[in-house]
Design a protein around this motif. Structure first.
Motif, PDB file in Angstrom:
ATOM      1  N   VAL A   1      -2.267  41.165 -12.968  1.00  0.00           N
ATOM      2  CA  VAL A   1      -2.500  39.826 -12.436  1.00  0.00           C
ATOM      3  C   VAL A   1      -3.257  38.946 -13.417  1.00  0.00           C
ATOM      4  O   VAL A   1      -3.721  39.380 -14.454  1.00  0.00           O
ATOM      5  CB  VAL A   1      -3.312  39.887 -11.119  1.00  0.00           C
TER       6      VAL A   1
ATOM      7  N   ALA B   1      -7.691  34.580 -10.880  1.00  0.00           N
ATOM      8  CA  ALA B   1      -7.249  34.635  -9.495  1.00  0.00           C
ATOM      9  C   ALA B   1      -7.673  35.936  -8.836  1.00  0.00           C
ATOM     10  O   ALA B   1      -8.097  35.958  -7.685  1.00  0.00           O
ATOM     11  CB  ALA B   1      -5.732  34.491  -9.429  1.00  0.00           C
TER      12      ALA B   1
ATOM     13  N   THR C   1      -9.626  37.014  -4.942  1.00  0.00           N
ATOM     14  CA  THR C   1      -8.841  37.482  -3.811  1.00  0.00           C
ATOM     15  C   THR C   1      -9.635  38.355  -2.862  1.00  0.00           C
ATOM     16  O   THR C   1      -9.439  38.297  -1.652  1.00  0.00           O
ATOM     17  CB  THR C   1      -7.623  38.291  -4.284  1.00  0.00           C
TER      18      THR C   1
ATOM     19  N   VAL D   1       0.694  43.534  -7.512  1.00  0.00           N
ATOM     20  CA  VAL D   1       0.714  42.125  -7.122  1.00  0.00           C
ATOM     21  C   VAL D   1       0.543  41.249  -8.364  1.00  0.00           C
ATOM     22  O   VAL D   1       0.119  41.717  -9.418  1.00  0.00           O
ATOM     23  CB  VAL D   1      -0.395  41.808  -6.091  1.00  0.00           C
TER      24      VAL D   1
ATOM     25  N   PRO E   1      -0.989  37.681  -8.276  1.00  0.00           N
ATOM     26  CA  PRO E   1      -1.563  36.406  -7.834  1.00  0.00           C
ATOM     27  C   PRO E   1      -1.974  35.536  -9.007  1.00  0.00           C
ATOM     28  O   PRO E   1      -2.328  36.040 -10.076  1.00  0.00           O
ATOM     29  CB  PRO E   1      -2.779  36.832  -7.013  1.00  0.00           C
TER      30      PRO E   1
ATOM     31  N   ARG F   1       3.517  32.780  -7.480  1.00  0.00           N
ATOM     32  CA  ARG F   1       2.244  33.424  -7.811  1.00  0.00           C
ATOM     33  C   ARG F   1       1.126  32.865  -6.926  1.00  0.00           C
ATOM     34  O   ARG F   1       0.252  33.610  -6.479  1.00  0.00           O
ATOM     35  CB  ARG F   1       1.921  33.241  -9.294  1.00  0.00           C
ATOM     36  N   ARG F   2       1.134  31.566  -6.684  1.00  0.00           N
ATOM     37  CA  ARG F   2       0.143  30.980  -5.782  1.00  0.00           C
ATOM     38  C   ARG F   2       0.350  31.503  -4.355  1.00  0.00           C
ATOM     39  O   ARG F   2      -0.617  31.732  -3.621  1.00  0.00           O
ATOM     40  CB  ARG F   2       0.231  29.457  -5.823  1.00  0.00           C
TER      41      ARG F   2
ATOM     42  N   GLU G   1       1.426  34.468  -3.556  1.00  0.00           N
ATOM     43  CA  GLU G   1       0.810  35.796  -3.524  1.00  0.00           C
ATOM     44  C   GLU G   1      -0.711  35.683  -3.410  1.00  0.00           C
ATOM     45  O   GLU G   1      -1.347  36.417  -2.645  1.00  0.00           O
ATOM     46  CB  GLU G   1       1.187  36.602  -4.771  1.00  0.00           C
ATOM     47  N   LEU G   2      -1.299  34.776  -4.168  1.00  0.00           N
ATOM     48  CA  LEU G   2      -2.750  34.591  -4.117  1.00  0.00           C
ATOM     49  C   LEU G   2      -3.208  34.219  -2.711  1.00  0.00           C
ATOM     50  O   LEU G   2      -4.172  34.797  -2.189  1.00  0.00           O
ATOM     51  CB  LEU G   2      -3.159  33.508  -5.117  1.00  0.00           C
ATOM     52  N   ASP G   3      -2.519  33.255  -2.097  1.00  0.00           N
ATOM     53  CA  ASP G   3      -2.902  32.824  -0.756  1.00  0.00           C
ATOM     54  C   ASP G   3      -2.756  33.961   0.257  1.00  0.00           C
ATOM     55  O   ASP G   3      -3.596  34.127   1.155  1.00  0.00           O
ATOM     56  CB  ASP G   3      -2.046  31.633  -0.319  1.00  0.00           C
TER      57      ASP G   3
ATOM     58  N   LEU H   1      -2.939  37.222  -0.359  1.00  0.00           N
ATOM     59  CA  LEU H   1      -3.955  38.253  -0.604  1.00  0.00           C
ATOM     60  C   LEU H   1      -5.347  37.801  -0.184  1.00  0.00           C
ATOM     61  O   LEU H   1      -6.222  38.630   0.083  1.00  0.00           O
ATOM     62  CB  LEU H   1      -3.952  38.643  -2.085  1.00  0.00           C
ATOM     63  N   ARG H   2      -5.558  36.492  -0.119  1.00  0.00           N
ATOM     64  CA  ARG H   2      -6.858  35.968   0.308  1.00  0.00           C
ATOM     65  C   ARG H   2      -6.934  35.762   1.820  1.00  0.00           C
ATOM     66  O   ARG H   2      -7.985  35.386   2.347  1.00  0.00           O
ATOM     67  CB  ARG H   2      -7.141  34.646  -0.407  1.00  0.00           C
TER      68      ARG H   2
END
Length: 285
Positions: A4, A8, A12, A230, A232, A256-257, A259-261, A263-264
């Motif tokens: 990753v 980011a 997460t 992942v 992110p 990618r964003r 995935e970040l959202d 995972l958060r």
């Protein structure tokens, strides 16, 4: 654990290990961020995208196309199948990437895997295992994902690629095992990548993982280990970043964003707590 963007990953709360592409334009910044956030870090060895780090491989190499770049995900596999790649050059570049990783981070990789899963390909896996053994790098990735065939939403071409990755991974097990190299009990991430990532898809993948996890003597006295791959991050700007050719399509995409959202999302952490999933790093095994 994941390959990753470290900035980011630090945000997460659900990423516990990162992998570094040392031939990426921002490799030093990424390594510095990992240090700053005390994030365990490994090497994402790259033989398929961008330019090599070894000066001796930057011209006249079988690993490069006519433009001086690595052959790409499919191009590398085609050249390998046609017997056109020098395994000596593969070894030279892998060792150069380990050396650069050490210069950037101050230590050997805690684990080492392959960008676009090149490390489990025929011939390459033998060289890869030798390099890990020589440097005493104890962990790698074996991308065999349970439940892959139960995902009808995957496009046929992508499903075919993932199926081939799993076949290559299965055939690499004996090679890695003979060298004393280890990997998590279960691998996940092919079916939950990009837009396919959601709380529901992660739950489903982990359910498949627990069903497929080994049982008996080998895991009786320890927890089952699962690697969830992942990616992110934030979409790259055109012509900025990448590994020497600019960012690829996935790096520029909003996936990618997404995935970040995901995972958060607090619901994911709540699910982990409910299922007694404990986040860890390769070095914790």
């Amino acid at each position: 654990m994941a390959a990753v963007s470290e900035d980011a990953a630090a945000q997460t709360g659900t990423v516990s290990n990162v992998s570094l592409l040392v031939n990426a334009c921002s490799a030093k910044d990424a390594a510095d961020l990992a240090k700053r956030h005390h994030m365990p870090i490994g090497l994402h060895a790259n033989l398929s995208e961008g330019v090599p780090v070894c000066p001796n491989i930057r011209s006249g190499s079988t690993l490069l196309n006519e433009d001086g770049f690595f052959h790409g995900k499919t191009g590398f596999r085609k050249e390998l199948q046609n017997g056109q790649l020098s395994m000596q050059e593969v070894e030279i570049e892998l060792r150069a990437q380990v050396k650069l990783f050490c210069e950037l981070t101050g230590h050997l990789p805690h684990h080492m895997d392959g960008h676009q899963h090149i490390h489990v390909l025929p011939e390459v896996r033998e060289v890869f295992a030798q390099v890990l053994s020589d440097y005493g790098i104890p962990f790698t990735r074996v991308p065999m994902e349970p439940g892959l065939q139960a995902c009808p939403w995957l496009p046929p071409a992508l499903r075919d690629f993932y199926t081939q990755v799993e076949k290559d991974a299965k055939e690499s097990v004996g090679v890695f095992r003979r060298r004393g190299i280890r990997w998590p009990d279960v691998y996940l991430g092919l079916t939950t990548m990009g837009d396919n990532m959601s709380i529901a898809s992660i739950k489903r993948a982990i359910s498949h993982a627990l069903d497929a996890a080994p049982s008996g003597e080998q895991v009786r006295d320890r927890p089952v280990t699962v690697e969830l791959m992942v990616h992110p991050g934030y979409p790259s700007e055109p012509h900025q970043g990448g590994c020497g050719q600019g960012p690829d399509d996935f790096s520029r995409s909003p996936e990618r964003r997404h995935e970040l959202d995901t995972l958060r999302d607090p619901r994911l952490l709540a699910f982990y707590a409910q299922q007694r999933v404990q986040l860890c790093a390769f070095r914790d095994f």
